[in-house]
Motif scaffolding. Structure first.
Motif, PDB file in Angstrom:
ATOM      1  N   GLN A   1       0.913  -1.207   0.177  1.00 48.09           N
ATOM      2  CA  GLN A   1      -0.477   0.047  -0.399  1.00 48.09           C
ATOM      3  C   GLN A   1       1.046   1.356   0.131  1.00 48.09           C
ATOM      4  OE1 GLN A   1      -1.262  -2.635   2.168  1.00 48.09           O
ATOM      5  NE2 GLN A   1      -2.352  -2.950   2.268  1.00 48.09           N
ATOM      6  N   GLY A   2       0.343   1.972  -0.763  1.00 44.07           N
ATOM      7  CA  GLY A   2       0.918   3.682  -0.517  1.00 44.07           C
ATOM      8  C   GLY A   2       2.354   3.669  -1.513  1.00 44.07           C
ATOM      9  N   SER A   3       2.801   2.445  -2.333  1.00 45.10           N
ATOM     10  CA  SER A   3       3.651   2.336  -2.116  1.00 45.10           C
ATOM     11  C   SER A   3       4.659   3.562  -3.968  1.00 45.10           C
ATOM     12  CB  SER A   3       4.783   0.889  -2.990  1.00 45.10           C
ATOM     13  OG  SER A   3       3.697   0.431  -3.165  1.00 45.10           O
ATOM     14  N   GLY A   4       3.435   3.412  -4.472  1.00 40.06           N
ATOM     15  CA  GLY A   4       3.475   4.384  -5.668  1.00 40.06           C
ATOM     16  C   GLY A   4       3.597   3.837  -6.526  1.00 40.06           C
ATOM     17  N   LYS A   5       2.218   2.810  -6.717  1.00 42.79           N
ATOM     18  CA  LYS A   5       2.654   2.421  -8.373  1.00 42.79           C
ATOM     19  C   LYS A   5       1.239   3.103  -9.067  1.00 42.79           C
ATOM     20  CE  LYS A   5       0.279  -1.063  -5.446  1.00 42.79           C
ATOM     21  NZ  LYS A   5       0.610  -0.165  -4.259  1.00 42.79           N
ATOM     22  N   THR A   6       0.213   3.357  -8.521  1.00 41.34           N
ATOM     23  CA  THR A   6      -0.314   3.640  -9.831  1.00 41.34           C
ATOM     24  C   THR A   6       0.728   5.081 -10.611  1.00 41.34           C
ATOM     25  OG1 THR A   6      -2.287   3.320  -7.928  1.00 41.34           O
ATOM     26  CG2 THR A   6      -2.521   5.409  -9.698  1.00 41.34           C
ATOM     27  N   THR A   7       1.102   5.710  -9.778  1.00 43.65           N
ATOM     28  CA  THR A   7       1.888   6.705 -10.117  1.00 43.65           C
ATOM     29  C   THR A   7       3.001   6.610 -10.824  1.00 43.65           C
ATOM     30  OG1 THR A   7       1.282   8.382  -7.795  1.00 43.65           O
ATOM     31  CG2 THR A   7       2.971   9.436  -9.520  1.00 43.65           C
ATOM     32  N   THR A   8       3.597   4.734 -10.755  1.00 46.13           N
ATOM     33  CA  THR A   8       4.100   4.472 -11.810  1.00 46.13           C
ATOM     34  C   THR A   8       3.869   3.879 -13.000  1.00 46.13           C
ATOM     35  OG1 THR A   8       5.905   4.032  -9.775  1.00 46.13           O
ATOM     36  CG2 THR A   8       5.775   2.927 -11.547  1.00 46.13           C
TER      37      THR A   8
ATOM     38  N   TYR B   1      -9.925  -1.892  -4.585  1.00 49.47           N
ATOM     39  CA  TYR B   1     -10.800  -1.243  -3.454  1.00 49.47           C
ATOM     40  C   TYR B   1      -9.855   0.029  -2.466  1.00 49.47           C
ATOM     41  CZ  TYR B   1      -9.533  -6.620  -3.886  1.00 49.47           C
ATOM     42  OH  TYR B   1     -10.019  -7.306  -3.821  1.00 49.47           O
ATOM     43  N   ARG B   2      -9.333   1.039  -2.977  1.00 49.32           N
ATOM     44  CA  ARG B   2      -9.310   2.046  -2.586  1.00 49.32           C
ATOM     45  C   ARG B   2     -10.043   3.188  -3.122  1.00 49.32           C
ATOM     46  NH1 ARG B   2      -3.552   5.196  -2.319  1.00 49.32           N
ATOM     47  NH2 ARG B   2      -4.492   7.198  -2.932  1.00 49.32           N
ATOM     48  N   PRO B   3     -10.574   4.260  -2.417  1.00 49.11           N
ATOM     49  CA  PRO B   3     -11.625   4.754  -2.610  1.00 49.11           C
ATOM     50  C   PRO B   3     -10.811   5.660  -3.923  1.00 49.11           C
ATOM     51  CG  PRO B   3     -11.340   5.004  -0.370  1.00 49.11           C
ATOM     52  CD  PRO B   3     -10.681   3.982  -0.784  1.00 49.11           C
TER      53      PRO B   3
ATOM     54  N   THR C   1      10.871   3.605  -6.026  1.00 49.03           N
ATOM     55  CA  THR C   1       9.921   5.309  -5.938  1.00 49.03           C
ATOM     56  C   THR C   1      10.075   5.833  -4.625  1.00 49.03           C
ATOM     57  OG1 THR C   1       8.162   4.687  -4.502  1.00 49.03           O
ATOM     58  CG2 THR C   1       8.052   4.532  -6.896  1.00 49.03           C
ATOM     59  N   LYS C   2      10.598   7.044  -4.810  1.00 49.39           N
ATOM     60  CA  LYS C   2      10.648   8.446  -3.797  1.00 49.39           C
ATOM     61  C   LYS C   2      11.956   8.050  -3.262  1.00 49.39           C
ATOM     62  CE  LYS C   2       6.051   6.560  -2.537  1.00 49.39           C
ATOM     63  NZ  LYS C   2       5.354   6.394  -1.318  1.00 49.39           N
ATOM     64  N   MET C   3      12.588   8.090  -4.522  1.00 52.77           N
ATOM     65  CA  MET C   3      13.993   8.792  -4.597  1.00 52.77           C
ATOM     66  C   MET C   3      14.882  10.245  -4.478  1.00 52.77           C
ATOM     67  SD  MET C   3      16.480   5.723  -4.702  1.00 52.77           S
ATOM     68  CE  MET C   3      17.710   5.397  -5.297  1.00 52.77           C
ATOM     69  N   ASP C   4      13.776  10.714  -4.418  1.00 48.86           N
ATOM     70  CA  ASP C   4      13.753  12.273  -4.164  1.00 48.86           C
ATOM     71  C   ASP C   4      14.194  13.000  -3.017  1.00 48.86           C
ATOM     72  OD1 ASP C   4      10.814  13.812  -4.299  1.00 48.86           O
ATOM     73  OD2 ASP C   4      10.954  11.413  -5.538  1.00 48.86           O
ATOM     74  N   SER C   5      13.710  11.660  -2.499  1.00 46.36           N
ATOM     75  CA  SER C   5      14.131  11.731  -0.062  1.00 46.36           C
ATOM     76  C   SER C   5      14.809  11.676   0.102  1.00 46.36           C
ATOM     77  CB  SER C   5      12.798  10.370   0.076  1.00 46.36           C
ATOM     78  OG  SER C   5      13.521   9.596   0.026  1.00 46.36           O
TER      79      SER C   5
ATOM     80  N   GLY D   1      10.112  11.677  -8.007  1.00 43.91           N
ATOM     81  CA  GLY D   1       8.437  12.549  -8.184  1.00 43.91           C
ATOM     82  C   GLY D   1       7.683  12.145  -8.320  1.00 43.91           C
ATOM     83  N   GLU D   2       6.807  13.484  -7.944  1.00 49.56           N
ATOM     84  CA  GLU D   2       5.338  12.906  -8.236  1.00 49.56           C
ATOM     85  C   GLU D   2       4.690  13.119  -9.381  1.00 49.56           C
ATOM     86  OE1 GLU D   2       2.709  14.210  -4.614  1.00 49.56           O
ATOM     87  OE2 GLU D   2       4.402  15.558  -3.727  1.00 49.56           O
ATOM     88  N   LYS D   3       5.642  13.841 -10.567  1.00 42.75           N
ATOM     89  CA  LYS D   3       5.446  14.227 -11.862  1.00 42.75           C
ATOM     90  C   LYS D   3       5.502  13.019 -12.521  1.00 42.75           C
ATOM     91  CE  LYS D   3       7.511  18.280 -11.904  1.00 42.75           C
ATOM     92  NZ  LYS D   3       7.388  18.365 -11.106  1.00 42.75           N
TER      93      LYS D   3
HETATM   94  N1  LIG Z   1       8.188  12.479  -3.660  1.00 45.28           N
HETATM   95  C1  LIG Z   1       7.648  11.329  -4.903  1.00 45.28           C
HETATM   96  N2  LIG Z   1       6.323  10.970  -4.479  1.00 45.28           N
HETATM   97  C2  LIG Z   1       5.973   9.641  -4.922  1.00 45.28           C
HETATM   98  C3  LIG Z   1       6.642   9.011  -6.288  1.00 45.28           C
HETATM   99  N3  LIG Z   1       5.912   8.042  -6.707  1.00 45.28           N
HETATM  100  C4  LIG Z   1       4.593   8.271  -6.399  1.00 45.28           C
HETATM  101  N4  LIG Z   1       4.631   8.981  -4.981  1.00 45.28           N
HETATM  102  C5  LIG Z   1       3.614   9.941  -4.401  1.00 45.28           C
HETATM  103  O1  LIG Z   1       3.527   8.917  -3.388  1.00 45.28           O
HETATM  104  C6  LIG Z   1       1.796   8.170  -2.844  1.00 45.28           C
HETATM  105  C7  LIG Z   1       1.471   7.599  -3.540  1.00 45.28           C
HETATM  106  O2  LIG Z   1       1.517   7.239  -4.669  1.00 45.28           O
HETATM  107  P1  LIG Z   1      -0.038   6.354  -5.272  1.00 45.28           P
HETATM  108  O3  LIG Z   1       0.634   6.369  -6.961  1.00 45.28           O
HETATM  109  O4  LIG Z   1      -1.228   6.631  -4.999  1.00 45.28           O
HETATM  110  O5  LIG Z   1       0.989   4.525  -4.474  1.00 45.28           O
HETATM  111  P2  LIG Z   1       0.346   3.265  -4.293  1.00 45.28           P
HETATM  112  O6  LIG Z   1       0.869   2.882  -4.521  1.00 45.28           O
HETATM  113  O7  LIG Z   1      -0.535   3.215  -6.291  1.00 45.28           O
HETATM  114  O8  LIG Z   1      -1.872   3.628  -3.196  1.00 45.28           O
HETATM  115  P3  LIG Z   1      -2.118   2.445  -3.278  1.00 45.28           P
HETATM  116  O9  LIG Z   1      -2.886   2.363  -4.379  1.00 45.28           O
HETATM  117  O10 LIG Z   1      -2.830   2.838  -2.597  1.00 45.28           O
HETATM  118  O11 LIG Z   1      -1.911   0.851  -2.541  1.00 45.28           O
HETATM  119  C8  LIG Z   1       1.563  10.092  -3.546  1.00 45.28           C
HETATM  120  O12 LIG Z   1       1.582  10.923  -2.952  1.00 45.28           O
HETATM  121  C9  LIG Z   1       2.236  10.196  -5.351  1.00 45.28           C
HETATM  122  O13 LIG Z   1       2.096  11.283  -5.295  1.00 45.28           O
HETATM  123  C10 LIG Z   1       8.008   9.541  -6.256  1.00 45.28           C
HETATM  124  O14 LIG Z   1       8.868   8.810  -7.013  1.00 45.28           O
HETATM  125  N5  LIG Z   1       8.455  10.713  -5.458  1.00 45.28           N
END
Ligand SMILES: Nc1nc2c(ncn2[C@@H]2O[C@H](COP(=O)(O)OP(=O)(O)OP(=O)(O)O)[C@@H](O)[C@H]2O)c(=O)[nH]1
Ligand SMILES: Nc1nc2c(ncn2[C@@H]2O[C@H](COP(=O)(O)OP(=O)(O)OP(=O)(O)O)[C@@H](O)[C@H]2O)c(=O)[nH]1
Ligand SMILES: [Mg+2]
Ligand SMILES: [Mg+2]
Lengths: 282, 292
Positions: free
Chosen positions: B106-113, B136-138, B244-248, B272-274
């Motif tokens: 959960q929250g790892s960044g899949k959808t954005t990826t 599942y997720r709203p 993901t989130k290697m900009d941290s 990043g988020e873009k």
């Molecule tokens: N800073 C940063 N944020 C990221 C990166 N990738 C994703 N995010 C952020 O991480 C958060 C979670 O991203 P999601 O794509 O919703 O993650 P997810 O894995 O699909 O989440 P679930 O579907 O709930 O499991 C969001 O705020 C994104 O914008 C990244 O590389 N860097």
């Protein structure tokens, strides 16, 4: 943990590894092991069965002190609206936790408003809207791309005028390394204070229990933007132990107030230090 | 940083400047600390230190006149070697339908990826479509649709469906005679210990027979990275990792832990988020970051 026989180097190594494996971190682990060795010496302990109680007690004293019984729960007392700000890095569970807490306060008969302060991420407002519907809370929101401080200002004003009991403010996930986003957070706090000078009454840093040592830096930096009053440790239904909160309490004196143990509304619990510490050594 | 610490350790060798077991031991303590602070799993750190110790006490290092730099070099090389070779390229042919699953906690960044992958593939002349399998997720489907609109990449979903396999079948049917040649399946975040949801992924894999499964992991993951990655890999045999989130400023030791326990390479990193915040993985840069 094999606790039988005498206390030897192998047992000490096993204990230290249990701490490291729980993400307690090398510095805090070394501190705990030093304290343990001192106790063993001064109390002349020879029975390894006593060691587990001893090390758990050392950590418990680090996590809670005589003041923390009142402090470790959200002090909703006589603040109206009681304003809670949720902050943290991306994806840790802020929005979901707001949904859970909204449900809890609604069940206690309180009126609850959530404010959609994440105006940036795709479908963030829609996600919070669904949680508001599920809990019966009202929601204050504007369109995606609006200025977060304006949205929050309008929301807090509206809550005050409508005599709302509890206001839960969602913010966008942000990395503490991004100065402009941390400045935005400080601005959000100042904006809230224009309306309610002693708010936010709780500023909760949400931390994912799978996080490693970076959590300590997160806590340090977020604490500069807004005085963090407590931590919500999420995803403890997984296999991670969340040990990073021990170092955070020890170094920054920020307590854990609640834990998330699942993705449903009811999966929120008050922090129980005893259970948390026992899980580390299971 | 580690190089400075090593310089301090070896400067104490008053003019003699040669390595011996004692000061190697001291420098290895510093390496252990650096790796643990970087979130590398403690067992992997243990093995790594033993490997470096045996290399460092080898004859040519003992005769070296720049012992500090020599030990750092061994540590660095060993890390890069463990991280995998850079030439792991993820490429797909445009003359067939490529199916890609994106999985993780959960929250790892899949959808954005998923959106980042779609954009990356299109830059490489492929025609992507995304499939919304998080039931599942709203607002999860909505989130992928918003990203799809931003990118002008179609998103296939099945309104109100409670069955991931039905959504996937619908997507396959709609895509098979189109000009689309890469399908990216977004899945719900789940715990590696959730039997029902892990079975859902196994069933989806059976249905899709995917060409590639990406395991998406957060760069700030701590010691639990080994447990999570091992379970996902045992059940799904994923092909590559996206960190993901290697900009941290997370050191990202999880990358080493995941590679060590699954053998699977990191192919991309999110920065990043873009949608454009997406890069290929560089093992040498990662090694430096982990060492601090
Ligand atoms: N800073 C940063 N944020 C990221 C990166 N990738 C994703 N995010 C952020 O991480 C958060 C979670 O991203 P999601 O794509 O919703 O993650 P997810 O894995 O699909 O989440 P679930 O579907 O709930 O499991 C969001 O705020 C994104 O914008 C990244 O590389 N860097
Ligand atoms: N297993 C489990 N999952 C959780 C928990 N809390 C949140 N989640 C899940 O984690 C994912 C991210 O939750 P969000 O509430 O979107 O996190 P966020 O911090 O608001 O994310 P951003 O706004 O994108 O930074 C979702 O899939 C949630 O269902 C928890 O306690 N346990
Ligand atoms: Mg959110
Ligand atoms: Mg998702």
């Amino acid at each position: 943990l094999q606790l039988r026989g005498k206390i030897d180097d192998d047992l000490m190594d096993d204990l230290e590894e249990a701490l490291l494996q729980a993400d307690i971190g090398i510095d805090t682990s070394m501190y705990v092991m030093e304290k343990l060795k001192n106790e063993i010496r001064t109390q002349k302990i020879e029975d390894s069965q006593k060691i587990q109680f001893l090390i758990e007690d050392i950590i418990k004293k680090m996590m809670i002190d005589e003041y923390s019984h009142q402090a470790d729960h959200l002090k909703i007392a006589n603040k109206k609206p009681f304003i809670v700000l949720f902050i943290g890095v991306n994806g840790v569970g802020k929005t979901t936790t707001i949904g859970k807490l909204a449900r809890r306060y609604k069940d206690e008969g309180k009126s609850v408003m959530v404010i959609a302060g994440d105006t940036f991420r795709a479908a963030a407002i829609e996600q919070l809207t669904i949680w508001a519907e599920r809990s019966g809370a009202s929601i204050s929101k504007q369109q995606q791309g609006s200025d977060p401080s304006s949205v929050i200002y309008d929301g807090v004003m509206s809550a005050k005028n409508k005599n709302i009991d509890v206001v839960l403010i969602d913010t966008a996930g942000r990395q503490h390394t991004k100065v402009n986003l941390m400045n935005e957070l400080s601005k959000i706090v100042r904006t809230i204070q224009k309306i309610v000078p002693d708010a936010p009454h709780e500023s909760l840093l949400v931390i994912d229990s799978t996080t490693g040592q970076n959590a300590l830096i997160q806590a340090e930096i977020f604490n500069k933007a807004t005085n963090i009053s407590g931590i919500i440790l999420t995803k403890l239904d997984g296999t991670a132990k969340g040990g990073i909160v021990v170092g955070i309490k020890h170094q920054l004196n920020i307590p854990v107030k609640m834990i998330g143990v699942g993705e449903q509304q009811e999966d929120l619990r008050d922090f129980d230090a005893k259970e948390f510490i026992e899980a580390i050594f299971e | 940083n580690l190089t400075d610490k090593f310089d301090t350790i070896f400067r104490k060798l008053k003019g003699h400047g040669k390595l011996n077991e004692q000061n190697i031991k001291e420098s290895l303590r510093e390496v252990r600390r650096a790796l643990l602070e970087a979130d590398v799993n403690f067992r992997i750190v243990k093995n790594f230190i033993n490997e470096v110790a045996s290399k460092a006490t080898g004859q040519d290092v003992l005769k070296s006149l720049t012992p500090g730099h020599q030990v750092v070099k061994i540590v660095h090389e060993q890390l890069i070697h463990l991280m995998g070779e850079k030439n792991f390229k993820v490429q797909f042919q445009s003359n067939r339908l490529n199916k890609i699953m994106v999985v993780g906690l959960q929250g790892s960044g899949k959808t954005t990826t998923c959106a980042k992958l779609a954009s990356h593939f299109r830059k490489n002349k492929l025609e992507p479509v995304m499939v919304a399998c998080d039931i599942y997720r709203p607002a999860a489907v909505h989130q992928l649709q918003v990203l799809g609109k931003q990118l002008d990449v179609p998103v296939i979903s099945k309104e109100k469906s409670k069955n991931v396999l039905k959504i996937a079948k619908k997507a396959l049917k709609e895509t098979e005679n189109s000009e689309k040649n890469v399908m990216i399946f977004d899945t719900a975040g789940r715990l590696h210990i959730d039997e029902k949801l892990m079975k859902e992924l196994r069933d989806l894999k059976k249905l899709l027979k995917p060409d590639f499964i990406f395991f998406v992991a957060d760069a700030m993951t701590g010691q639990d990275a080994v447990n999570i990655a091992k379970e996902f890999n045992d059940q799904l045999e994923f092909d590559g990792v996206i960190l993901t989130k290697m900009d941290s400023d997370a050191r990202g030791g999880a990358a080493l832990s995941i590679k060590a326990v699954t053998g699977k390479p990191v192919s991309f990193v999110g920065t990043g988020e873009k949608i454009g915040d997406f890069e290929e993985f560089h093992p040498d840069r990662m090694a430096s970051r982990i060492l601090g």
